[in-house]
Write a protein that holds these residues in place. Structure first.
Motif, mmCIF file in Angstrom:
data_model
loop_
_atom_site.group_PDB
_atom_site.id
_atom_site.type_symbol
_atom_site.label_atom_id
_atom_site.label_comp_id
_atom_site.label_asym_id
_atom_site.label_seq_id
_atom_site.Cartn_x
_atom_site.Cartn_y
_atom_site.Cartn_z
ATOM 1 N N ALA A 227 0.832 -1.211 0.000
ATOM 2 C CA ALA A 227 0.000 0.000 0.000
ATOM 3 C C ALA A 227 0.865 1.259 0.000
ATOM 4 O O ALA A 227 0.538 2.245 -0.683
ATOM 5 C CB ALA A 227 -0.933 -0.007 1.214
ATOM 6 N N ASP A 228 1.980 1.229 0.724
ATOM 7 C CA ASP A 228 2.881 2.380 0.767
ATOM 8 C C ASP A 228 3.482 2.642 -0.616
ATOM 9 O O ASP A 228 3.572 3.788 -1.068
ATOM 10 C CB ASP A 228 3.979 2.135 1.799
ATOM 11 N N VAL A 229 3.876 1.566 -1.303
ATOM 12 C CA VAL A 229 4.430 1.704 -2.656
ATOM 13 C C VAL A 229 3.368 2.255 -3.605
ATOM 14 O O VAL A 229 3.619 3.184 -4.383
ATOM 15 C CB VAL A 229 4.960 0.344 -3.180
ATOM 16 N N GLN A 230 2.150 1.709 -3.521
ATOM 17 C CA GLN A 230 1.074 2.147 -4.404
ATOM 18 C C GLN A 230 0.708 3.608 -4.131
ATOM 19 O O GLN A 230 0.457 4.375 -5.060
ATOM 20 C CB GLN A 230 -0.150 1.249 -4.244
ATOM 21 N N GLU B 59 -5.964 9.779 -14.188
ATOM 22 C CA GLU B 59 -6.875 8.637 -14.114
ATOM 23 C C GLU B 59 -6.181 7.445 -13.438
ATOM 24 O O GLU B 59 -6.784 6.748 -12.625
ATOM 25 C CB GLU B 59 -7.369 8.247 -15.509
ATOM 26 N N ALA B 60 -4.899 7.252 -13.761
ATOM 27 C CA ALA B 60 -4.136 6.174 -13.112
ATOM 28 C C ALA B 60 -3.996 6.455 -11.615
ATOM 29 O O ALA B 60 -4.156 5.548 -10.784
ATOM 30 C CB ALA B 60 -2.763 6.038 -13.759
ATOM 31 N N ALA B 61 -3.733 7.711 -11.257
ATOM 32 C CA ALA B 61 -3.628 8.072 -9.839
ATOM 33 C C ALA B 61 -4.966 7.836 -9.140
ATOM 34 O O ALA B 61 -5.009 7.290 -8.028
ATOM 35 C CB ALA B 61 -3.215 9.543 -9.699
ATOM 36 N N ARG B 62 -6.065 8.227 -9.788
ATOM 37 C CA ARG B 62 -7.390 8.046 -9.198
ATOM 38 C C ARG B 62 -7.674 6.558 -8.948
ATOM 39 O O ARG B 62 -8.190 6.184 -7.900
ATOM 40 C CB ARG B 62 -8.465 8.635 -10.116
ATOM 41 N N GLN B 63 -7.304 5.718 -9.916
ATOM 42 C CA GLN B 63 -7.531 4.279 -9.749
ATOM 43 C C GLN B 63 -6.710 3.712 -8.592
ATOM 44 O O GLN B 63 -7.199 2.884 -7.818
ATOM 45 C CB GLN B 63 -7.201 3.539 -11.052
ATOM 46 N N HIS B 64 -5.472 4.180 -8.463
ATOM 47 C CA HIS B 64 -4.639 3.724 -7.344
ATOM 48 C C HIS B 64 -5.240 4.162 -6.003
ATOM 49 O O HIS B 64 -5.293 3.378 -5.055
ATOM 50 C CB HIS B 64 -3.217 4.256 -7.474
ATOM 51 N N TYR B 65 -5.679 5.417 -5.933
ATOM 52 C CA TYR B 65 -6.272 5.907 -4.685
ATOM 53 C C TYR B 65 -7.550 5.133 -4.351
ATOM 54 O O TYR B 65 -7.819 4.827 -3.189
ATOM 55 C CB TYR B 65 -6.573 7.407 -4.767
ATOM 56 N N LEU C 156 -6.491 1.803 -3.031
ATOM 57 C CA LEU C 156 -5.941 1.976 -1.684
ATOM 58 C C LEU C 156 -7.045 2.143 -0.647
ATOM 59 O O LEU C 156 -6.943 1.618 0.462
ATOM 60 C CB LEU C 156 -5.002 3.189 -1.649
ATOM 61 N N THR C 157 -8.095 2.859 -1.020
ATOM 62 C CA THR C 157 -9.228 3.032 -0.111
ATOM 63 C C THR C 157 -9.874 1.680 0.183
ATOM 64 O O THR C 157 -10.166 1.359 1.340
ATOM 65 C CB THR C 157 -10.263 4.009 -0.723
ATOM 66 N N SER D 278 -6.185 8.003 1.936
ATOM 67 C CA SER D 278 -6.520 7.598 0.571
ATOM 68 C C SER D 278 -7.803 8.264 0.083
ATOM 69 O O SER D 278 -7.894 8.667 -1.084
ATOM 70 C CB SER D 278 -6.671 6.077 0.486
ATOM 71 N N ALA D 279 -8.778 8.370 0.973
ATOM 72 C CA ALA D 279 -10.035 9.035 0.598
ATOM 73 C C ALA D 279 -9.788 10.505 0.280
ATOM 74 O O ALA D 279 -10.330 11.047 -0.697
ATOM 75 C CB ALA D 279 -11.052 8.882 1.716
ATOM 76 N N GLU D 280 -8.947 11.165 1.085
ATOM 77 C CA GLU D 280 -8.624 12.575 0.831
ATOM 78 C C GLU D 280 -7.852 12.726 -0.479
ATOM 79 O O GLU D 280 -8.102 13.647 -1.266
ATOM 80 C CB GLU D 280 -7.804 13.145 1.997
#
Length: 197
Positions: free
Chosen positions: A114-117, A146-152, A155-156, A171-173
């Motif tokens: 999760a830290d890496v992601q 979009e890639a960042a949004r998918q990762h977040y 993570l959530t 992650s939600a923030e």
């Protein structure tokens, strides 16, 4: 009796010499790596990002190949320093490779994954911010955010499964920030200070 003592002391000295020049060398190498790693972390504490990246590279070059978890941890620290040293593309590339690596390893610690992601998603978020400020067209920066949004989003979900309240909140923030960045008008973006990492 005296001869036995002398012979015994000779064997102790011989055993010490054999250890020093044999397995003892491995211990010396590990001690040296730890010294360089401590120097790298001191550079991080003093915000000397470029020097920290070089020292982390030296640690990675000298770490024994069987120290997989330690190497991954150092690689993550290096990537975070690269982001701070204005080397976002390099950091993102490092993090993408590391994330692929830890996802394939079923024994990898879920919190570390999760830290890496999270670090990868952050690098994509900051990259989008800079691309937008540079006036790049939407078709270039949109895949990045979009890639960042998918990762977040992932993570959530992972934070809920892990029961990690702090990761869930962060992650939600971050997800909300990514959505806002994608929808924000360029004039609004230009009026904001660069986000801190």
């Amino acid at each position: 009796m005296r001869i036995l003592l002398i012979v015994g002391w000779l064997f102790v000295g011989l055993g010490g010499a054999i250890f020093h020049f044999g397995p003892g060398q491995k211990h010396l190498e590990v001690d040296q790596v730890n010294l360089v790693l401590n120097d790298a972390r001191d550079c991080v504490a003093n915000e000397q990002w470029g020097e920290a990246v070089e020292l982390f590279d030296a640690v990675l070059a000298d770490l024994p190949s069987e120290k997989v978890a330690e190497s991954r941890g150092v690689l993550l620290e290096k990537a975070k320093c690269q982001m701070m040293a204005a080397k976002l593309p390099e950091a993102r590339s490092t993090l993408e490779g590391l994330l692929d690596d830890v996802r394939k390893d079923e024994s990898a610690d879920k919190h570390f994954v999760a830290d890496v992601q999270s670090a990868l998603a952050n690098s994509q978020y900051y990259m989008t911010w800079l691309m937008r400020l540079e006036g790049m067209p939407e078709e270039e920066w949109k895949p990045e955010i979009e890639a960042a949004r998918q990762h977040y989003t992932q993570l959530t979900n992972d934070a809920e499964e892990l029961g990690d309240e702090e990761l869930l909140k962060r992650s939600a923030e971050d997800l909300e920030s990514a959505v806002r960045l994608a929808r924000m008008d360029l004039s609004e973006l230009q009026g904001l200070p660069l986000p801190s990492q």
